[in-house]
Structures are given as structure tokens and as C-alpha cells.
Design an enzyme around this catalytic site. Structure first.
Site, PDB file in Angstrom:
ATOM      1  N   GLN A   9       7.184   0.430   1.286  1.00  0.00           N
ATOM      2  CA  GLN A   9       7.683   0.589   0.138  1.00  0.00           C
ATOM      3  C   GLN A   9       7.597   2.010  -0.135  1.00  0.00           C
ATOM      4  O   GLN A   9       6.521   2.796   0.418  1.00  0.00           O
ATOM      5  CB  GLN A   9       6.742  -0.212  -0.868  1.00  0.00           C
ATOM      6  CG  GLN A   9       7.240  -0.243  -2.285  1.00  0.00           C
ATOM      7  CD  GLN A   9       6.461  -1.108  -3.309  1.00  0.00           C
ATOM      8  OE1 GLN A   9       5.786  -2.043  -2.855  1.00  0.00           O
ATOM      9  NE2 GLN A   9       6.714  -0.800  -4.468  1.00  0.00           N
ATOM     10  N   SER A  88       2.646  -1.602   6.315  1.00  0.00           N
ATOM     11  CA  SER A  88       2.474  -2.244   4.914  1.00  0.00           C
ATOM     12  C   SER A  88       3.686  -3.401   4.970  1.00  0.00           C
ATOM     13  O   SER A  88       3.779  -4.255   5.826  1.00  0.00           O
ATOM     14  CB  SER A  88       2.244  -1.398   3.711  1.00  0.00           C
ATOM     15  OG  SER A  88       2.045  -2.269   2.510  1.00  0.00           O
ATOM     16  N   LEU A  89       4.515  -3.294   3.866  1.00  0.00           N
ATOM     17  CA  LEU A  89       5.506  -3.984   3.914  1.00  0.00           C
ATOM     18  C   LEU A  89       6.529  -4.036   5.217  1.00  0.00           C
ATOM     19  O   LEU A  89       7.146  -5.010   5.595  1.00  0.00           O
ATOM     20  CB  LEU A  89       6.563  -3.649   2.451  1.00  0.00           C
ATOM     21  CG  LEU A  89       7.952  -4.024   2.522  1.00  0.00           C
ATOM     22  CD1 LEU A  89       8.029  -5.427   2.303  1.00  0.00           C
ATOM     23  CD2 LEU A  89       8.896  -3.357   1.831  1.00  0.00           C
ATOM     24  N   ARG A 113       6.199 -12.008  -1.983  1.00  0.00           N
ATOM     25  CA  ARG A 113       5.117 -11.002  -2.070  1.00  0.00           C
ATOM     26  C   ARG A 113       5.201  -9.982  -3.068  1.00  0.00           C
ATOM     27  O   ARG A 113       4.416  -9.596  -3.900  1.00  0.00           O
ATOM     28  CB  ARG A 113       5.359 -10.294  -0.654  1.00  0.00           C
ATOM     29  CG  ARG A 113       4.214  -9.071  -0.288  1.00  0.00           C
ATOM     30  CD  ARG A 113       4.531  -8.413   0.954  1.00  0.00           C
ATOM     31  NE  ARG A 113       3.612  -7.346   1.526  1.00  0.00           N
ATOM     32  CZ  ARG A 113       3.575  -6.164   1.178  1.00  0.00           C
ATOM     33  NH1 ARG A 113       4.567  -5.614   0.687  1.00  0.00           N
ATOM     34  NH2 ARG A 113       2.298  -5.326   1.739  1.00  0.00           N
ATOM     35  N   HIS A 199      -3.505  -3.078  -1.477  1.00  0.00           N
ATOM     36  CA  HIS A 199      -4.266  -3.022  -0.381  1.00  0.00           C
ATOM     37  C   HIS A 199      -5.812  -2.619  -0.928  1.00  0.00           C
ATOM     38  O   HIS A 199      -6.539  -1.999  -0.436  1.00  0.00           O
ATOM     39  CB  HIS A 199      -4.053  -2.079   1.000  1.00  0.00           C
ATOM     40  CG  HIS A 199      -2.492  -2.315   1.490  1.00  0.00           C
ATOM     41  ND1 HIS A 199      -2.719  -3.318   2.346  1.00  0.00           N
ATOM     42  CD2 HIS A 199      -1.445  -1.711   1.213  1.00  0.00           C
ATOM     43  CE1 HIS A 199      -1.130  -3.514   2.437  1.00  0.00           C
ATOM     44  NE2 HIS A 199      -0.490  -2.624   2.029  1.00  0.00           N
ATOM     45  N   GLN A 248      -3.561  -9.242   5.024  1.00  0.00           N
ATOM     46  CA  GLN A 248      -2.986  -7.855   4.988  1.00  0.00           C
ATOM     47  C   GLN A 248      -3.064  -7.153   3.212  1.00  0.00           C
ATOM     48  O   GLN A 248      -3.370  -5.960   2.949  1.00  0.00           O
ATOM     49  CB  GLN A 248      -1.564  -7.752   5.101  1.00  0.00           C
ATOM     50  CG  GLN A 248      -0.925  -6.374   5.486  1.00  0.00           C
ATOM     51  CD  GLN A 248       0.417  -6.279   5.064  1.00  0.00           C
ATOM     52  OE1 GLN A 248       0.906  -6.689   4.016  1.00  0.00           O
ATOM     53  NE2 GLN A 248       1.363  -5.746   6.071  1.00  0.00           N
TER      54      GLN A 248
END
Length: 299
Positions: A9, A88-89, A113, A199, A248
Site C-alpha cells: 500500500q 505487507s500487502l 483484508r 502491523h 501478518q
């Protein structure tokens, strides 16, 4: 050996994917399939939308995912990674590119998500801050001290590259940490324009919701090792990959360790697949001094 890495992102921009849609029939079919799955024309926002429209959580995450995955698919036989990873994503993009998830399942999980994270942000507003030019150990110590003050939680979230770490948590705790980090010698401790504490423990409600969706989704063994954020290590077992993906959202992204492990495994060519160039900059800093390593991008 070649490593393909996928951005997360923040890499979005107006016009992303438009050339693929207009010039590649496979891409066009996949984008239209995505419009049907999502129930709205995300392509209109990706190609012509404003920056504010692209920032909507329900748009940003699937948009970056679609651009990355469709770009990889359209490479055809040229997409032959020896290893993959995503920030991440971007880990979801990597999973689809490596054959762990199907395109449709990957998109549905990314959308779930995005919506779960938005709901968690609405429930417990938080923020993130980039800390520049301070050791990980000092940042970890200050985050721990601030969290113990009772002003909220702040934790190291993204270990991006040497000298760049992003912290995440409750707004007050992040602001206090930023002041202490600057006093400790940080070149910058800058609060980021994000809508939540990604996170971090504040994402627990989103993790719970996404975990249910992940558990119902079929995961396959990858065509090549996938390096995952939660530990930075290579994984090939579908059950392990699934468990790591579930963890995650509340875990730190160990990107520095992930790229270092790719280098140790023999990666000499890194290709960022998707919008932006952020990962190219991070990999360059992690691989500093390695003249045998090349870093490029395919947008």
C-alpha cells in the site's frame, strides 16, 4: 538467481494499469473479472480517479494487488522467478504470482483484508511514523519504554532497510515516541498520512476477521520459495505459508531480513513487479556494496 518482489500500500497512482488494460487482452479480461468480483468498477478509479479516491482502503489494496499480479501474469514465460517476496500487502501478490493462491481467491482475500483493516481503524484509530537514521535496537527500546507509560501501544512495524524503520500504534504513543526518538538522534521521526496502526496489536480485530477468510481458502505449494514478512525466511509448505499470512496483520514486516536472506540464497537480480519504485530503493540499501546485484522494476 532472480527474485521478484511486490510492493504494498502506498505505491498507487492515477493511471496505474491503464496501458495494460488497453494493450493486452489477457490483462483486460482479468481487470474486468476483478470489476465483477468486487462489485464496482475499480478500473475506472485506477485509470481516471483522483488521488483521494485511490486512497480509499477498499480501492488502494486491491488496486495495487491487481496492477502487480496482472503485470506478472502478462509477462508469460518471462516470469520465471527463483524466489518471490512482497512487502505487507505485496505478499498477497507474491502468493498469487507463485501459484499459492488463484487470482480470484487472492483478490477476495485482499478485499477482505482491506475492509477488515478499515473496520479496525474505525474502532481503534492509530497511526504510523517513519524513523530515519537510528538503529533498530534504540527504536525498539524507546517503543517498549513508551508502551510501558500507559499512553497506548507503539511498536516497530516495518523494518524497511538499514536506517529506515516505521513504528505503529496509538496516536498519542506514536507522537511521544517520535519526540523521544528525535531526542535520541533520529534524523527524522515523521508521522505518516495513514489511517491506521498497521502491523501492530491494534489490527487484532482485522486479523481475527481475515483469519476466518484465509482458513476457508485453498493454498497450494509455491512454484518457488516465497520469503514471508513475519520471519523473513523462505517457505515452501502451504500450511506454513497460510499460518504466516494469518499472523501478518499484527506482526512486524521484517523486510530487511527478508531481502538479506534472498541475497544469501543467491539472488543477484531483483525485479520490482507493480506500481512505484519504493522497493527498489530499499533493496538497493540492503544490498549496498554488492556490485553483482542488479535492481530493476516492471510497472
Amino acid at each position: 538467481m532472480k527474485a521478484f518482489v511486490f510492493p504494498g500500500q502506498g505505491a498507487q497512482y492515477t493511471g496505474m494499469g491503464k496501458d495494460l488494460y488497453e494493450n493486452n487482452e489477457t490483462a483486460r479480461e482479468l481487470f474486468e473479472k476483478a470489476n465483477d468480483i468486487l462489485g464496482f468498477r475499480i478500473t475506472d478509479i485506477m485509470f481516471e480517479g483522483t488521488a483521494d479516491e485511490l486512497k480509499q482502503t477498499k480501492v488502494t489494496q486491491p488496486a495495487v494487488f491487481l496492477h502487480s499480479v496482472i503485470r506478472a501474469i502478462c509477462m508469460g514465460d518471462e516470469f520465471r522467478p527463483d524466489m518471490v517476496g512482497g512487502h505487507s500487502l505485496g505478499e498477497f501478490s507474491a502468493l498469487v504470482a507463485a501459484g499459492v493462491l488463484g487470482f480470484e481467491d487472492g483478490l477476495r482475500l485482499v478485499y477482505a483484508r482491506a475492509m477488515a483493516m478499515q473496520a479496525a481503524c474505525d474502532k481503534a484509530p492509530g497511526t504510523m511514523a517513519a524513523v530515519i537514521n537510528l538503529t533498530d535496537e534504540v527504536i525498539e527500546k524507546i517503543c517498549s519504554e513508551v508502551s510501558a507509560m500507559g499512553k497506548g501501544t507503539v511498536v516497530p512495524a516495518n523494518y524497511n532497510c538499514p536506517g529506515q524503520l516505521v513504528i505503529s500504534g496509538d496516536v498519542e504513543a506514536v507522537n511521544i515516541a517520535c519526540e523521544k526518538l528525535k531526542e535520541a538522534g533520529a534524523k527524522r521521526a515523521l508521522v505518516l498520512p495513514v489511517g491506521g496502526a498497521f502491523h501492530s496489536p491494534l489490527m487484532q480485530p482485522a486479523k481475527d476477521e481475515l483469519q476466518s477468510a484465509i482458513e476457508k481458502t485453498e493454498f497450494h505449494a509455491p512454484r518457488c520459495p516465497i520469503y514471508q514478512n513475519v520471519d523473513g525466511k523462505a517457505h515452501t509448505d502451504a500450511a506454513e505459508i497460510k499460518a504466516n499470512l494469518m499472523a501478518q496483520l499484527t506482526a512486524s514486516v521484517f523486510w530487511t531480513k527478508e531481502v538479506a536472506n534472498m541475497l544469501e540464497a543467491g539472488a543477484t537480480e531483483f525485479v520490482e513487479c507493480g506500481p512505484g519504485k519504493a522497493l527498489q530503493g530499499m533493496v538497493s540499501k540492503i544490498a549496498k556494496g554488492r556490485e553483482d546485484v542488479t535492481i530493476t522494476g516492471i510497472a
